[in-house]
Design a protein around this motif. Structure first.
Motif, PDB file in Angstrom:
ATOM      1  N   VAL A   1      44.097  26.833  29.329  1.00 22.21           N
ATOM      2  CA  VAL A   1      43.630  27.241  27.199  1.00 22.21           C
ATOM      3  C   VAL A   1      44.492  28.607  27.124  1.00 22.21           C
ATOM      4  CG1 VAL A   1      42.258  26.796  26.218  1.00 22.21           C
ATOM      5  CG2 VAL A   1      41.694  25.273  27.710  1.00 22.21           C
ATOM      6  N   ARG A   2      45.048  29.013  26.134  1.00 19.84           N
ATOM      7  CA  ARG A   2      45.438  29.714  25.639  1.00 19.84           C
ATOM      8  C   ARG A   2      44.757  30.093  24.295  1.00 19.84           C
ATOM      9  NH1 ARG A   2      51.566  31.870  25.933  1.00 19.84           N
ATOM     10  NH2 ARG A   2      51.862  30.558  23.968  1.00 19.84           N
ATOM     11  N   SER A   3      44.461  30.933  24.206  1.00 26.60           N
ATOM     12  CA  SER A   3      44.040  31.788  22.911  1.00 26.60           C
ATOM     13  C   SER A   3      44.187  32.731  22.277  1.00 26.60           C
ATOM     14  CB  SER A   3      42.211  31.712  22.529  1.00 26.60           C
ATOM     15  OG  SER A   3      42.060  32.582  22.532  1.00 26.60           O
ATOM     16  N   GLY A   4      44.905  34.013  22.395  1.00 31.44           N
ATOM     17  CA  GLY A   4      45.296  34.517  21.595  1.00 31.44           C
ATOM     18  C   GLY A   4      46.495  35.663  22.495  1.00 31.44           C
ATOM     19  N   GLY A   5      46.595  34.771  24.498  1.00 32.60           N
ATOM     20  CA  GLY A   5      47.410  35.198  25.177  1.00 32.60           C
ATOM     21  C   GLY A   5      47.537  36.860  25.824  1.00 32.60           C
ATOM     22  N   HIS A   6      46.004  37.482  25.611  1.00 32.81           N
ATOM     23  CA  HIS A   6      46.401  38.756  25.806  1.00 32.81           C
ATOM     24  C   HIS A   6      45.796  38.792  27.945  1.00 32.81           C
ATOM     25  CE1 HIS A   6      47.071  41.477  22.950  1.00 32.81           C
ATOM     26  NE2 HIS A   6      46.645  40.487  21.937  1.00 32.81           N
ATOM     27  N   ASP A   7      45.609  37.784  28.049  1.00 33.28           N
ATOM     28  CA  ASP A   7      44.680  37.521  29.547  1.00 33.28           C
ATOM     29  C   ASP A   7      45.607  38.556  30.202  1.00 33.28           C
ATOM     30  OD1 ASP A   7      43.708  36.862  32.378  1.00 33.28           O
ATOM     31  OD2 ASP A   7      43.211  34.665  31.688  1.00 33.28           O
ATOM     32  N   TYR A   8      44.763  38.974  30.916  1.00 30.39           N
ATOM     33  CA  TYR A   8      46.009  40.834  31.937  1.00 30.39           C
ATOM     34  C   TYR A   8      46.434  39.768  33.053  1.00 30.39           C
ATOM     35  CZ  TYR A   8      43.796  44.381  29.113  1.00 30.39           C
ATOM     36  OH  TYR A   8      42.863  45.639  28.534  1.00 30.39           O
ATOM     37  N   GLU A   9      46.260  39.017  33.356  1.00 34.76           N
ATOM     38  CA  GLU A   9      47.170  38.370  34.900  1.00 34.76           C
ATOM     39  C   GLU A   9      47.761  37.549  34.695  1.00 34.76           C
ATOM     40  OE1 GLU A   9      48.095  39.533  37.060  1.00 34.76           O
ATOM     41  OE2 GLU A   9      45.899  41.119  38.083  1.00 34.76           O
ATOM     42  N   GLY A  10      47.778  36.859  33.140  1.00 34.58           N
ATOM     43  CA  GLY A  10      48.886  35.901  32.515  1.00 34.58           C
ATOM     44  C   GLY A  10      47.389  34.303  33.225  1.00 34.58           C
ATOM     45  N   LEU A  11      46.063  34.367  33.086  1.00 37.21           N
ATOM     46  CA  LEU A  11      45.829  32.910  33.666  1.00 37.21           C
ATOM     47  C   LEU A  11      46.042  31.844  33.062  1.00 37.21           C
ATOM     48  CD1 LEU A  11      43.207  34.219  36.539  1.00 37.21           C
ATOM     49  CD2 LEU A  11      45.456  34.108  36.774  1.00 37.21           C
ATOM     50  N   SER A  12      45.438  32.049  31.230  1.00 32.84           N
ATOM     51  CA  SER A  12      45.458  31.226  30.646  1.00 32.84           C
ATOM     52  C   SER A  12      47.592  30.631  30.288  1.00 32.84           C
ATOM     53  CB  SER A  12      45.455  31.645  29.731  1.00 32.84           C
ATOM     54  OG  SER A  12      46.356  32.835  28.867  1.00 32.84           O
ATOM     55  N   TYR A  13      47.786  30.564  31.013  1.00 33.15           N
ATOM     56  CA  TYR A  13      49.595  30.459  30.977  1.00 33.15           C
ATOM     57  C   TYR A  13      50.032  30.196  32.247  1.00 33.15           C
ATOM     58  CZ  TYR A  13      50.097  35.160  29.540  1.00 33.15           C
ATOM     59  OH  TYR A  13      51.190  35.822  29.615  1.00 33.15           O
ATOM     60  N   LEU A  14      49.629  30.585  33.150  1.00 31.62           N
ATOM     61  CA  LEU A  14      50.705  30.469  34.334  1.00 31.62           C
ATOM     62  C   LEU A  14      49.469  29.609  35.456  1.00 31.62           C
ATOM     63  CD1 LEU A  14      51.462  34.716  34.799  1.00 31.62           C
ATOM     64  CD2 LEU A  14      52.914  32.757  33.769  1.00 31.62           C
ATOM     65  N   SER A  15      50.489  29.056  36.471  1.00 30.83           N
ATOM     66  CA  SER A  15      50.016  28.561  37.445  1.00 30.83           C
ATOM     67  C   SER A  15      50.597  27.894  38.472  1.00 30.83           C
ATOM     68  CB  SER A  15      48.909  27.490  36.681  1.00 30.83           C
ATOM     69  OG  SER A  15      48.593  26.628  38.157  1.00 30.83           O
ATOM     70  N   LYS A  16      50.560  27.767  40.115  1.00 36.45           N
ATOM     71  CA  LYS A  16      51.525  27.408  41.018  1.00 36.45           C
ATOM     72  C   LYS A  16      51.180  26.023  41.081  1.00 36.45           C
ATOM     73  CE  LYS A  16      50.339  32.028  43.105  1.00 36.45           C
ATOM     74  NZ  LYS A  16      49.999  32.462  45.086  1.00 36.45           N
ATOM     75  N   VAL A  17      50.406  25.635  40.568  1.00 38.62           N
ATOM     76  CA  VAL A  17      50.235  23.766  40.550  1.00 38.62           C
ATOM     77  C   VAL A  17      51.069  23.172  39.149  1.00 38.62           C
ATOM     78  CG1 VAL A  17      48.502  23.961  42.429  1.00 38.62           C
ATOM     79  CG2 VAL A  17      47.533  24.103  40.209  1.00 38.62           C
TER      80      VAL A  17
ATOM     81  N   GLY B   1      38.254  33.584  21.518  1.00 36.86           N
ATOM     82  CA  GLY B   1      38.210  31.848  21.948  1.00 36.86           C
ATOM     83  C   GLY B   1      37.429  32.862  23.669  1.00 36.86           C
ATOM     84  N   GLY B   2      38.681  33.940  24.358  1.00 37.92           N
ATOM     85  CA  GLY B   2      38.857  34.157  25.437  1.00 37.92           C
ATOM     86  C   GLY B   2      38.363  35.564  25.431  1.00 37.92           C
ATOM     87  N   HIS B   3      38.087  36.842  24.674  1.00 41.32           N
ATOM     88  CA  HIS B   3      37.689  37.749  23.916  1.00 41.32           C
ATOM     89  C   HIS B   3      35.708  38.238  24.334  1.00 41.32           C
ATOM     90  CE1 HIS B   3      36.867  41.873  23.142  1.00 41.32           C
ATOM     91  NE2 HIS B   3      35.983  41.711  21.874  1.00 41.32           N
ATOM     92  N   ILE B   4      35.052  36.642  23.310  1.00 39.42           N
ATOM     93  CA  ILE B   4      33.896  36.807  23.711  1.00 39.42           C
ATOM     94  C   ILE B   4      33.556  35.686  24.771  1.00 39.42           C
ATOM     95  CG2 ILE B   4      31.277  35.604  22.331  1.00 39.42           C
ATOM     96  CD1 ILE B   4      33.727  36.378  19.965  1.00 39.42           C
TER      97      ILE B   4
END
Length: 529
Positions: free
Chosen positions: A104-120, A177-180
């Motif tokens: 799930v991505r709410s703002g895209g600021h996830d520091y390691e990109g886990l909201s929009y990356l996956s190995k599967v 969403g992610g910040h809080i």
């Protein structure tokens, strides 16, 4: 000859792999049609597959860290941009049915990109259209959907009240969403605590597609999602937050000092007093290099005071006279103007700038974090400045003072445990423009090097870190069966003694571990102990 056979074999595999993904895409769309009992046209409007012309634009729009742009093996199988909660519920159920992960991505600021990356193979749910904000001044609360940005929230508050605000982060484009979900520190935390400290209710969709509020999810889950990684438990639809009162006039200042002007002495002194200042006053330090070959160092004392200049100057003369703050260094403004000021705009810029969710200048970056409990010796600080000067690209240490209200809240009140006893938080941040493998490797090495250098001077047992400054160097889950003990390597750094309770709640609420990523809360049971 063997290489020739291998090449032929791999060539034969390629269309099979592509066909397999195409089949999954079609099955997912068919499942969505069944779940929603809708038309294929409505599904097509919110579903984007890699072959869609709009797919790259949708993926890149809120991808705030270009470090992974060239990664071809980690892109979503599908991107979903829902308008309604029913579409998110359907996406969860269809992902489960097809054995796909969901991010799930709410703002895209996830520091390691886990909201929009996956190995599967995975489906990304982008909440950019789930962003309404409803403010109720009668009880001083607001319902904020998870896809809204902090800037949108601050702007909406300012349009209905001049004496209300919300204590959260300094970057307007961050998703609520992610910040809080990770805590949410900001410029008013010494007065009011974290954003997560002000959540009074929430809507969460679980792994069965059921929507919960605080009552139906239960107090344990409600405790967990406020600072303990909500994406480990479900999909946050909205937060109900409690607004805070702000004075009609606040004061900001930026005082810049170089090494020749005594920056090291000032920062060393700042360590002893910043956490003990009046709780209406927060002074953070941004220590950085010049970001070019000139290799110069400077420190900016960046502050917001919840009051006027007439009160601030006597307070500074008494508490921090070494800085030499003068009235002409200060700017009086409204609270919403202070949000613009801290975000790098001018106070008289139109507040509508806060509505811009797109970061204009995107740079690849890496960050790490620490907490400091004892003042760092001056010689050690000077060693850190030398590390900054070794870099020709922009590198900085951002020092955020604690104390005040942060000292008064129990470390088990919510999962965020970094409360009393912390002088300040450090964020080590490096940015670079050339997005190549070699450049990334070199700059990532710098981040690890300065982090290692600071080891003797920061918190220990565990060496703590801030969850919103996500850092996979601390450790990561290898697969869905990662044990609690292995996950504790990184989990206790973020959550300390609260990590076990988070795992217990996770095991009960999401026993199949559907909501997972490289740093999601693990299960805690006989097979995962």
């Amino acid at each position: 000859m063997e290489l020739g056979y291998l090449a032929v074999f791999l060539t034969l595999l390629l269309p099979i792999s592509c066909a397999s993904y195409t089949s999954l895409e079609n099955k997912f769309k068919e499942c969505m049609l069944t779940q929603l009992d809708g038309s294929s046209e409505s599904i097509e409007k919110i579903t984007f597959i890699p072959s869609s012309p709009q797919y790259p634009q949708v993926l890149d729009l809120l991808e705030q860290n270009p470090r992974w742009v060239n990664s071809s093996s980690r892109k979503p199988l599908l991107i979903l941009t829902p308008f309604h909660e029913s579409e998110i519920q359907a996406a969860i159920l269809c992902s489960k049915e097809l054995g796909l992960q969901l991010r799930v991505r709410s703002g895209g600021h996830d520091y390691e990109g886990l909201s929009y990356l996956s190995k599967v193979p995975f489906v990304m749910v982008d909440l950019i259209n789930i962003r309404s904000i409803e403010i109720n001044l009668a009880d001083e609360t607001a319902w904020v959907q998870a896809g809204a940005s902090l800037g949108e929230l601050y702007y909406k508050i300012s349009k209905v009240s001049k004496v209300h605000g919300f204590p959260a982060g300094t970057c307007p484009s961050i998703g609520v969403g992610g910040h809080i979900s990770g805590g949410g520190q900001g410029m008013m935390m010494r007065k009011h605590g974290l954003a997560a400290d002000h959540v009074v209710d929430a809507y969460l969709i679980d792994s069965n597609g059921k929507i919960h509020d605080r009552k139906s999810m239960g107090e344990d889950v409600f405790w967990a999602i406020r600072g303990g990684s909500a994406t480990s438990f479900g999909v946050i639809l909205a937060w109900k937050i409690r607004l805070v009162r702000v004075p009609p006039v606040v004061t900001g200042f930026n005082v810049h000092r170089t090494l020749k002007e005594g920056a090291s002495n000032l920062i060393h002194t700042w360590q002893y007093i910043a956490h003990e200042l009046d709780e209406d006053l927060l002074i953070r330090v941004i220590a950085q290099n010049s970001g070019d070959k000139s290799k110069t160092f400077g420190a900016t004392f960046n502050s917001i005071f919840l009051g006027g200049i007439d009160k601030l100057i006597p307070l500074m003369n008494e508490s921090f006279p070494e800085l030499g703050l003068q009235a002409e260094d200060c700017t009086e403004m409204s609270w919403i103007q202070s949000v613009l000021f801290i975000a790098g705009y001018k106070k008289d810029d139109p507040p509508e700038l806060l509505l811009d969710r797109i970061t204009t200048f995107k740079s690849s970056f890496k960050a790490k974090s620490d907490f400091v409990k004892e003042p760092v010796p001056k010689s050690a600080l000077e060693g850190a400045w030398e590390k900054l000067l070794e870099e020709e690209t922009l590198a900085m240490l951002i020092l955020e003072p604690y104390g005040g209200r942060m000292d008064e809240i129990s470390e088990s009140e919510i999962p965020f445990p970094h409360r009393k006893g912390n002088l300040y938080n450090i964020q080590y941040l490096i940015k670079w423009e050339v997005n190549s493998e070699e450049a990334s490797r070199r700059h990532l090495h710098w981040a690890k090097m300065v982090y290692k250098y600071m080891t003797p001077y920061v918190s220990k047992s565990p060496r703590a870190a801030y969850f919103n400054y996500k850092d996979l160097d601390l450790g990561k889950n290898k697969n869905e069966n990662t044990s609690y003990s292995k996950a504790s390597v990184w989990g206790e750094k973020y959550f300390k003694g609260n990590f076990r309770r988070l795992a217990q709640i996770k095991t009960k609420f999401d026993p199949q571990n559907f909501f997972r990523n490289e740093q999601s809360i693990p299960l805690l049971n006989s097979n995962h102990s």
